[in-house]
Scaffold this motif. Structure first.
Motif, short mmCIF file in Angstrom:
data_model
loop_
_atom_site.label_atom_id
_atom_site.label_comp_id
_atom_site.label_asym_id
_atom_site.label_seq_id
_atom_site.Cartn_x
_atom_site.Cartn_y
_atom_site.Cartn_z
N TYR A 83 0.73 -1.22 -0.09
CA TYR A 83 -0.14 0.05 -0.05
C TYR A 83 0.83 1.31 -0.05
O TYR A 83 0.67 2.24 -0.75
N ILE A 84 1.94 1.17 0.85
CA ILE A 84 2.95 2.34 0.91
C ILE A 84 3.58 2.66 -0.53
O ILE A 84 3.76 3.71 -0.86
N GLU A 85 4.12 1.45 -1.14
CA GLU A 85 4.74 1.26 -2.22
C GLU A 85 4.00 1.98 -3.42
O GLU A 85 4.67 2.80 -4.12
N ALA A 86 2.88 1.18 -3.70
CA ALA A 86 1.91 1.90 -4.79
C ALA A 86 0.50 1.88 -4.67
O ALA A 86 -0.19 2.04 -5.53
N GLY A 87 -0.10 2.20 -3.40
CA GLY A 87 -1.33 2.26 -3.19
C GLY A 87 -1.99 1.20 -3.70
O GLY A 87 -3.20 1.35 -3.85
N ILE A 88 -1.47 0.16 -3.61
CA ILE A 88 -2.14 -1.28 -3.69
C ILE A 88 -2.75 -1.88 -2.53
O ILE A 88 -2.13 -1.96 -1.59
N ARG A 89 -4.11 -2.15 -2.34
CA ARG A 89 -4.56 -2.71 -1.39
C ARG A 89 -4.41 -4.35 -1.25
O ARG A 89 -4.65 -4.81 -2.46
N ALA A 90 -4.11 -4.72 -0.28
CA ALA A 90 -3.98 -6.35 -0.11
C ALA A 90 -4.24 -6.74 1.18
O ALA A 90 -4.40 -5.97 2.17
N VAL A 91 -4.55 -8.08 1.17
CA VAL A 91 -5.16 -8.68 2.70
C VAL A 91 -4.10 -10.01 2.87
O VAL A 91 -4.08 -10.82 1.56
N GLU A 92 -3.70 -10.33 3.90
CA GLU A 92 -3.20 -11.51 4.05
C GLU A 92 -3.91 -12.47 4.30
O GLU A 92 -5.22 -12.49 5.03
N VAL A 93 -3.80 -13.85 3.52
CA VAL A 93 -4.65 -15.00 3.46
C VAL A 93 -4.04 -16.14 4.21
O VAL A 93 -3.11 -16.64 3.20
N GLY A 94 -3.91 -16.33 5.49
CA GLY A 94 -2.99 -17.31 6.05
C GLY A 94 -3.20 -17.41 7.43
O GLY A 94 -4.31 -17.69 7.97
N ALA A 95 -2.21 -17.33 8.38
CA ALA A 95 -2.16 -17.39 9.50
C ALA A 95 -3.45 -16.63 10.44
O ALA A 95 -3.94 -16.88 11.16
N LEU A 96 -3.36 -15.24 10.10
CA LEU A 96 -4.22 -14.40 10.64
C LEU A 96 -5.61 -14.65 10.43
O LEU A 96 -6.60 -14.61 11.04
N LEU A 97 -6.06 -15.04 9.03
CA LEU A 97 -7.17 -15.49 8.52
C LEU A 97 -7.49 -16.78 9.20
O LEU A 97 -8.83 -17.13 9.73
N ALA A 98 -6.80 -17.74 9.36
CA ALA A 98 -6.89 -19.15 10.11
C ALA A 98 -7.52 -19.01 11.27
O ALA A 98 -8.39 -19.65 11.81
N GLY A 99 -7.26 -18.00 12.18
CA GLY A 99 -7.63 -17.69 13.75
C GLY A 99 -6.98 -18.90 14.62
O GLY A 99 -5.98 -19.17 14.33
N ARG A 100 -7.85 -19.06 15.38
CA ARG A 100 -7.31 -19.98 16.63
C ARG A 100 -8.31 -21.26 16.74
O ARG A 100 -9.46 -21.14 16.31
N ASP A 101 -7.94 -22.28 16.92
CA ASP A 101 -8.70 -23.55 16.96
C ASP A 101 -9.66 -23.15 18.36
O ASP A 101 -9.14 -22.96 19.29
#
Length: 75
Positions: free
Chosen positions: A6-24
């Motif tokens: 986002y800082i580099e080129a104004g591109i919005r992105a979202v992490e799809v992995g550990a954060l999205l997986a959440g907790r058991d």
């Protein structure tokens, strides 16, 4: 990487992995997937091939300095 893009080129992105997986729900431990992905939010009807070239170059620049990029700690 998401904030850096986002800082580099104004591109919005979202992490799809550990954060999205959440907790058991039973053990309350973080779920750690084998792979982490980043999803770029690029509206396909708006951007041209030139825009895609800018995005590719921004991703390359961020990737090149990946060792210098600090992360976030979620508590």
């Amino acid at each position: 990487m998401c904030v850096e893009l986002y800082i580099e080129a104004g591109i919005r992105a979202v992490e799809v992995g550990a954060l999205l997986a959440g907790r058991d729900p039973v053990t309350k431990k973080e779920r750690l997937p084998k792979l982490d992905f980043v999803r770029l939010t690029i509206p396909r009807r708006v951007y041209t091939n030139s825009h895609m070239d800018v995005i590719v170059e921004a991703v390359k620049r961020v990737y090149a300095r990946r060792d210098k990029i600090k992360g976030f700690r979620f508590t």
